[in-house]
Motif scaffolding. Structure first.
Motif, PDB file in Angstrom:
ATOM      1  N   THR A   1       0.830  -1.211   0.000  1.00 27.79           N
ATOM      2  CA  THR A   1       0.000   0.000   0.000  1.00 27.79           C
ATOM      3  C   THR A   1       0.862   1.257   0.000  1.00 27.79           C
ATOM      4  OG1 THR A   1      -1.580  -1.271   1.287  1.00 27.79           O
ATOM      5  CG2 THR A   1      -1.944   1.100   1.156  1.00 27.79           C
ATOM      6  N   VAL A   2       1.948   1.220   0.789  1.00 23.04           N
ATOM      7  CA  VAL A   2       2.850   2.376   0.835  1.00 23.04           C
ATOM      8  C   VAL A   2       3.337   2.720  -0.574  1.00 23.04           C
ATOM      9  CG1 VAL A   2       5.126   3.148   1.609  1.00 23.04           C
ATOM     10  CG2 VAL A   2       3.592   2.010   3.209  1.00 23.04           C
ATOM     11  N   TYR A   3       3.794   1.702  -1.306  1.00 25.16           N
ATOM     12  CA  TYR A   3       4.341   1.965  -2.649  1.00 25.16           C
ATOM     13  C   TYR A   3       3.239   2.238  -3.661  1.00 25.16           C
ATOM     14  CZ  TYR A   3       8.834   0.417  -0.841  1.00 25.16           C
ATOM     15  OH  TYR A   3       9.989   0.306  -0.108  1.00 25.16           O
ATOM     16  N   ARG A   4       2.073   1.630  -3.449  1.00 25.14           N
ATOM     17  CA  ARG A   4       0.953   1.887  -4.372  1.00 25.14           C
ATOM     18  C   ARG A   4       0.587   3.362  -4.332  1.00 25.14           C
ATOM     19  NH1 ARG A   4      -2.400   2.775  -7.336  1.00 25.14           N
ATOM     20  NH2 ARG A   4      -3.851   1.513  -8.550  1.00 25.14           N
ATOM     21  N   PHE A   5       0.669   3.966  -3.105  1.00 22.53           N
ATOM     22  CA  PHE A   5       0.398   5.393  -2.977  1.00 22.53           C
ATOM     23  C   PHE A   5       1.568   6.235  -3.484  1.00 22.53           C
ATOM     24  CE2 PHE A   5      -3.188   4.317  -0.311  1.00 22.53           C
ATOM     25  CZ  PHE A   5      -4.078   5.345  -0.595  1.00 22.53           C
ATOM     26  N   ALA A   6       2.777   5.718  -3.335  1.00 23.79           N
ATOM     27  CA  ALA A   6       3.947   6.489  -3.764  1.00 23.79           C
ATOM     28  C   ALA A   6       4.030   6.564  -5.292  1.00 23.79           C
ATOM     29  CB  ALA A   6       5.213   5.883  -3.176  1.00 23.79           C
ATOM     30  N   TYR A   7       3.715   5.454  -5.964  1.00 25.15           N
ATOM     31  CA  TYR A   7       3.837   5.405  -7.434  1.00 25.15           C
ATOM     32  C   TYR A   7       2.528   4.931  -8.045  1.00 25.15           C
ATOM     33  CZ  TYR A   7       8.524   4.907  -5.463  1.00 25.15           C
ATOM     34  OH  TYR A   7       9.647   5.049  -4.698  1.00 25.15           O
ATOM     35  N   PRO A   8       1.426   5.692  -7.901  1.00 29.24           N
ATOM     36  CA  PRO A   8       0.112   5.179  -8.323  1.00 29.24           C
ATOM     37  C   PRO A   8       0.035   4.866  -9.819  1.00 29.24           C
ATOM     38  CG  PRO A   8      -0.031   7.501  -7.732  1.00 29.24           C
ATOM     39  CD  PRO A   8       1.339   7.047  -7.345  1.00 29.24           C
ATOM     40  N   ASP A   9       0.550   5.762 -10.637  1.00 29.09           N
ATOM     41  CA  ASP A   9       0.393   5.564 -12.085  1.00 29.09           C
ATOM     42  C   ASP A   9       1.206   4.385 -12.591  1.00 29.09           C
ATOM     43  OD1 ASP A   9      -1.212   7.748 -11.965  1.00 29.09           O
ATOM     44  OD2 ASP A   9       0.400   9.174 -12.490  1.00 29.09           O
ATOM     45  N   VAL A  10       2.454   4.292 -12.113  1.00 28.75           N
ATOM     46  CA  VAL A  10       3.308   3.205 -12.589  1.00 28.75           C
ATOM     47  C   VAL A  10       2.717   1.850 -12.182  1.00 28.75           C
ATOM     48  CG1 VAL A  10       5.633   2.277 -12.576  1.00 28.75           C
ATOM     49  CG2 VAL A  10       5.274   4.730 -12.321  1.00 28.75           C
ATOM     50  N   PHE A  11       2.250   1.749 -10.924  1.00 31.84           N
ATOM     51  CA  PHE A  11       1.702   0.479 -10.454  1.00 31.84           C
ATOM     52  C   PHE A  11       0.435   0.109 -11.218  1.00 31.84           C
ATOM     53  CE2 PHE A  11       3.493  -1.072  -6.199  1.00 31.84           C
ATOM     54  CZ  PHE A  11       4.771  -0.640  -6.520  1.00 31.84           C
ATOM     55  N   ALA A  12      -0.420   1.128 -11.490  1.00 32.94           N
ATOM     56  CA  ALA A  12      -1.660   0.841 -12.217  1.00 32.94           C
ATOM     57  C   ALA A  12      -1.342   0.352 -13.629  1.00 32.94           C
ATOM     58  CB  ALA A  12      -2.533   2.089 -12.264  1.00 32.94           C
TER      59      ALA A  12
END
Lengths: 220, 537
Positions: A50-61
């Protein structure tokens, strides 16, 4: 199993308990607490994700679109179905129906094995696409920010891998239960064993639903 | 023993069976407690040995006893062994294992086989880790901080991590066992608010073990995967955050501090009431503050990271919550003191241990408040001030409580009395040696002496020498009980069922107890610590 197995079903609790009700409650409670520990285990990793999903939202999506949604959905359906058969097995053993219990257990196991097979196929597919950044394998990512995307795949392999390990342990336990069911020595005891293993199987199922949601569905 | 022959059921747990498999395959919680006691004692003296070499090195400002690398490995061995393999399992798995079923009037723990398995996991995991750390150059300290542990330190760190990960299962197994036993196996009439505080303390400890340990397991898995398979969750090159490791690590490891100290609080509550001949002051407050500490303990991990670059607001909140932990801790300290007030105090060796605990815990606790204050912490972070603080809690309080408890229940566990005079000498040596070792460390820490350094400016030498001499006295305080307790096993006076005229179910049965603890099922009809009734009989 310290006590010598007998062919008649006996209503004697293990020596540390006063009666069978106490034993049943204790065993169930122990399993629930164990599942709480499992929840915290996956919880730690989901938190990091979750921490990284919020940090890099576009890349993860964007990275999530490289997973196979069809196969992921199929696996979700399969696993939920297997839980149905696990629950049916619990019913059957409580009704003292040996053959039916055996059938339901075997169906549960088969679906579990198919799930792992599909999962393995997915991993192989990602390997051939060069989307498997582990053990120094080449990682060639077609989109932007390949290093951040690699982080997404790191989590994908950790979560699905840890889940597969839990599935495998569940399958081993179910296989042991199949042997116990074939012997049919102490059905009430077997009923307790199937009940707590059913709890574990349902838990592994629920964890998969969260993995499916966070890895496959949160896509651009 | 003629009485044993008369009735097998009344035979003591010690006299039934002395083949090797009667011990190594036992499911009797009392025998498993002994297995744990032996393993834990061995680890304790190994960790202590490393500490002695460290103190020897620090007698002089230059590095002249061991090399700089060896020094780093020594404090790693000391930390890893003491935290993971001594402090965390110590009281729960030895005294707790032995006493919890007795105190709730049960025949055994809920899952005796799981209990035995947990000992095997603990011992094998522990030995594996020690072997990995000693035969290689693991020098990460006990905290395994990234990116040092993942990208730079010796590869054997993976083996050490694996061992610690495996030992986690033994914590979890113990936690599950204790929680279920406390919930489901209490004797009739033994309501929650009639439980001894030792049981409350172990119950709260188990909650922390069960909820915190898996997060550590997850974190260690991630570290191992990063090191072994290149799955770099904490790798800055991939946008990963090494600080995230610290968050996850301390999410376990701060509550783990309460895993270590809560059982000690439980032990001391038992000792002080018994030797004050008074019921414990504010029983409900004592029980609830134990629970409160275990809950607040989950909300304060960030105070280990005040200088790590976490946001100021996070720092403020963690500082505030850390102050909250002081409230239930202070309630406990005041209640112990109030229990002493107007009590008929008996200054036995056990009581000296208990009073040492209260004094040292107070000092350690107060300095904890200094460290919880943001600005002060920036000044003393990573100095000997921190080292002194946590040793006052972990060693001064916790180890003292453990040894005090071991003396208190020794007659119950072994059926033998220990020599009281020698025990008093040891208790005093421990108190004096401990303060001499660690009080100077507050002073030099405040003056700026950093942790983990092998060499230091000459100004600090006088304090370092005092500390090292204290460590020698402290070692005597630890070795003496080892000698006379072992001596008492053979030559000690036989113990009656209740030598201290103490309250509690465990004192109603023989010393040592029979295999199933009680010959008849127990019922409880009154409140705990009813010393007025006991003394007026």
């Amino acid at each position: 199993m310290t006590t010598t197995p007998s062919t008649t079903s006996k209503a004697v609790p293990d020596e540390q308990f006063d009666d069978l009700t106490q034993q049943r409650q204790a065993v169930l409670m122990g399993m629930w607490i164990f599942l709480a520990t499992e929840l915290m285990l996956f919880g730690g990793i989901f938190t990091a994700f979750t921490v990284y999903r919020f940090a890099y939202p576009d890349v993860f999506a964007e990275a999530a679109t490289h997973l196979d949604l069809k196969l992921g959905t199929l696996n979700t359906v399969l696993l939920v179905t297997s839980s149905l058969f696990m629950a049916l097995a619990e019913r059957a053993v409580n009704a003292e129906r040996r053959r039916l219990t055996l059938t339901f257990l075997l169906v549960t196991i088969s679906i579990g094995v198919i799930f792992l097979g599909i999962k393995g196929y997915e991993w192989h597919h990602e390997y051939t696409e060069k989307l498997m950044p582990i053990l120094g394998l080449e990682f060639i990512y077609p989109g932007a920010n390949p290093d951040r995307a690699e982080m997404f795949f790191n989590f994908y392999y950790v979560l699905t891998g840890l889940h597969a390990v839990h599935m495998s342990m569940g399958l081993v336990m179910l296989t042991v239960l199949v042997v116990f069911t074939m012997r049919w020595r102490d059905p009430p005891r077997l009923g307790r064993q199937i009940q707590i293993n059913g709890l574990y199987w349902a838990f592994v199922d629920v964890v998969w639903v969260f993995i499916f949601t966070t890895q496959y569905l949160l896509r651009a | 023993m003629s009485e044993a022959a008369a009735n097998q059921a009344s035979e003591s747990y010690l006299s039934s069976g002395w083949r090797i498999r009667d011990w190594l395959l036992t499911t009797d919680h009392k025998r498993v407690a002994w297995l744990y006691t032996i393993s834990i004692t061995a680890f304790f003296f190994l960790g202590g040995l490393a500490a002695l070499v460290i103190r020897l090195e620090l007698m002089t400002p230059d590095g002249d006893v061991v090399s700089a690398d060896a020094y780093n490995q020594l404090f790693t061995i000391h930390g890893v062994v003491m935290v993971w393999f001594f402090l965390i399992p110590s009281i729960p798995n030895t005294l707790g294992n032995f006493l919890l079923p007795l105190m709730v009037g049960a025949k055994d723990l809920a899952f005796p086989k799981l209990n035995l398995i947990s000992w095997y996991i603990y011992t094998v995991g522990g030995l594996f880790t020690i072997a990995a750390v000693i035969t290689s150059g693991v020098d990460t300290g006990w905290t395994f901080y990234t990116p040092y542990s993942t990208q730079f330190a010796d590869r054997a760190v993976v083996a050490a991590l694996t061992g610690v990960f495996v030992v986690g299962f033994s914590s979890i197994a113990t936690g599950i066992n204790f929680i279920v036993t406390t919930h489901k196996m209490r004797a009739p009439g033994l309501t929650w608010f009639r439980l001894p505080l030792f049981v409350w303390a172990n119950y709260a400890t188990s909650l922390v073990m069960v909820l915190a340990t898996p997060v550590l397991s997850a974190t260690l898995i991630l570290l191992i995967l990063e090191r072994m398979m290149g799955i770099g969750i904490f790798d800055p090159a991939l946008g990963g955050d090494p600080i995230l490791f610290q968050h996850l690590f301390w999410f376990y490891s701060h509550p783990a501090v309460y895993i270590m100290i809560l059982p000690g609080m439980g032990v001391v509550s038992e000792l002080i009431t018994c030797f004050s001949r008074k019921t414990v002051f504010g029983y409900h407050g004592m029980a609830l503050s134990i629970l409160a500490i275990s809950v607040f303990g989950f909300l304060v991990w960030g105070h280990h990271m005040f200088v790590s670059g976490q946001s100021l607001y996070a720092g403020l909140m963690f500082s505030l919550f850390s102050f909250f932990v002081a409230l239930p801790s202070a309630i406990k300290t005041f209640n112990w003191t109030a229990t002493l007030y107007k009590g008929k105090l008996i200054f036995s060796a056990v009581m000296i241990y208990a009073l040492s605990f209260v004094g040292l815990f107070t000092i350690g606790g107060f300095t904890g408040i200094f460290l919880a204050s943001l600005a002060v912490d920036v000044h003393v972070h990573d100095t000997y001030f921190v080292v002194a603080h946590f040793h006052y809690i972990m060693v001064g309080s916790m180890v003292t409580a453990y040894i005090g408890g071991l003396h208190f229940w020794w007659p119950k566990m072994t059926g033998r009395m220990y020599p009281e005079l020698w025990a008093k000498v040891a208790a005093l040596a421990l108190f004096i040696g401990f303060n001499l070792t660690f009080f100077p460390q507050y002073l030099m820490g405040y003056a700026g002496m950093p942790r983990r350094y092998q060499t230091y400016p000459e100004d600090f030498q006088i304090l370092h020498v005092m500390s090292s001499l204290g460590a020698g006295v402290l070692a005597i305080g630890y070795l003496l009980p080892l000698v006379y307790l072992l001596w008492s096993l053979r030559w000690g006076k036989r113990a009656p069922p209740n030598p201290w005229r103490a309250a509690g179910l465990e004192w109603r049965t023989d010393s040592p107890p029979p295999k199933h603890n009680f010959l008849e099922p127990q019922t409880v009809t009154g409140p705990p610590y009813d010393y007025d009734t006991i003394d007026n009989k």
